[in-house]
Design an enzyme around this catalytic site. Structure first.
Site, PDB file in Angstrom:
ATOM      1  N   HIS A 190      -3.228   8.439 -21.357  1.00  0.00           N
ATOM      2  CA  HIS A 190      -3.164  10.088 -20.951  1.00  0.00           C
ATOM      3  C   HIS A 190      -1.932  10.545 -21.905  1.00  0.00           C
ATOM      4  O   HIS A 190      -1.268  10.177 -22.430  1.00  0.00           O
ATOM      5  CB  HIS A 190      -3.004   9.250 -19.630  1.00  0.00           C
ATOM      6  CG  HIS A 190      -1.830   9.113 -18.887  1.00  0.00           C
ATOM      7  ND1 HIS A 190      -2.178   8.169 -18.259  1.00  0.00           N
ATOM      8  CD2 HIS A 190      -0.792   9.774 -19.406  1.00  0.00           C
ATOM      9  CE1 HIS A 190      -0.548   7.462 -18.424  1.00  0.00           C
ATOM     10  NE2 HIS A 190      -0.344   8.661 -18.117  1.00  0.00           N
ATOM     11  N   GLU A 220       5.210   6.237 -22.840  1.00  0.00           N
ATOM     12  CA  GLU A 220       4.426   5.310 -21.666  1.00  0.00           C
ATOM     13  C   GLU A 220       3.728   4.141 -22.592  1.00  0.00           C
ATOM     14  O   GLU A 220       2.603   5.486 -23.431  1.00  0.00           O
ATOM     15  CB  GLU A 220       3.981   6.258 -20.578  1.00  0.00           C
ATOM     16  CG  GLU A 220       3.713   4.724 -19.360  1.00  0.00           C
ATOM     17  CD  GLU A 220       2.521   6.164 -18.615  1.00  0.00           C
ATOM     18  OE1 GLU A 220       2.690   6.872 -18.355  1.00  0.00           O
ATOM     19  OE2 GLU A 220       2.903   5.295 -17.229  1.00  0.00           O
ATOM     20  N   HIS A 247       4.804  13.407 -21.378  1.00  0.00           N
ATOM     21  CA  HIS A 247       4.752  12.096 -22.069  1.00  0.00           C
ATOM     22  C   HIS A 247       2.841  12.017 -23.152  1.00  0.00           C
ATOM     23  O   HIS A 247       2.726  12.654 -22.222  1.00  0.00           O
ATOM     24  CB  HIS A 247       5.454  11.627 -20.776  1.00  0.00           C
ATOM     25  CG  HIS A 247       4.534  10.643 -20.146  1.00  0.00           C
ATOM     26  ND1 HIS A 247       4.372  11.257 -18.970  1.00  0.00           N
ATOM     27  CD2 HIS A 247       4.047  10.140 -19.971  1.00  0.00           C
ATOM     28  CE1 HIS A 247       3.917  10.859 -17.622  1.00  0.00           C
ATOM     29  NE2 HIS A 247       2.981   9.511 -18.666  1.00  0.00           N
TER      30      HIS A 247
END
Lengths: 136, 136
Positions: A7, A128, A78
């Site tokens: 994502h 991430e 992010h």
């Protein structure tokens, strides 16, 4: 191994208004919202398979997203790469000198294991890594 | 209609070093680089189908990415939604009050038609819309 883009996360100052924008103006499907207590963050997901847009907003006005919004007002927060073996990827990247925001991966949204690489290691980009639960 | 996430773009101060990072450290496939003269930008693509990571770097040290890097050093620069009818999507969004960085879509990387929404309309997020060429 990194297997895909899980994502991208967008920090938004007005959660409901942003959900409405991505649903009504951009026509994306709204999957639902989830509070991640450990990260003090409310999240809203818009699937664009096999990736998704994740809106992030401070849970009860506190935490890292609140600090980000104070500084920047909103923005691309992010990106998250999906890993098929997060422990191995973390070990490999640590060997190459990458620093992480926590010692080990922790539970995050959608019951994934998740860890963040320090943005100073990636030209200011917060990256991430996550690994979906085994039965996913 | 918006049909997917075409790419996310990351502005990088050292083009070769960043290409190497995404190839060697993150293990992504490097599709190749392309200079987009009209945007004064060098681009490098890492496909994560059906989306991709696009690194952006100033072409000959000038243009909008040079200004971004001067201010921020590097970071998540924009996201791009794929459209199946960019003229219709632009018209629809203009009616809703969205402002764009150009009057009409222009040719961009990969022979796509491309236009950017003003970030002030989207909580500071720069959002591109693109439409691949008909024979794509």
């Amino acid at each position: 191994m990194i297997t895909g883009l899980d994502h991208i996360a967008i920090a938004v100052p007005d959660f409901d208004k942003a959900i409405k924008r991505f649903m009504e103006d951009f026509g994306l499907e709204f999957e639902g919202a989830e509070d991640v207590e450990a990260a003090q963050t409310s999240t809203a997901f818009f699937p664009l398979p096999p990736t998704s847009i994740e809106l992030v907003h401070p849970l009860e006005g506190r935490g890292p997203i609140a600090k980000y919004l104070e500084k920047k007002g909103g923005g691309l927060h992010h990106i998250c790469f999906r890993s098929d073996d997060i422990e191995a990827d973390v070990a490999r990247l640590k060997e190459k000198g990458y620093q992480f925001l926590s010692e080990t991966p922790n539970p995050g949204a959608h019951d994934c294991l998740t860890i963040f690489i320090h943005p100073k290691c990636c030209d200011g980009v917060l990256i991430e890594l996550n690994q979906p639960p085994a039965d996913h």
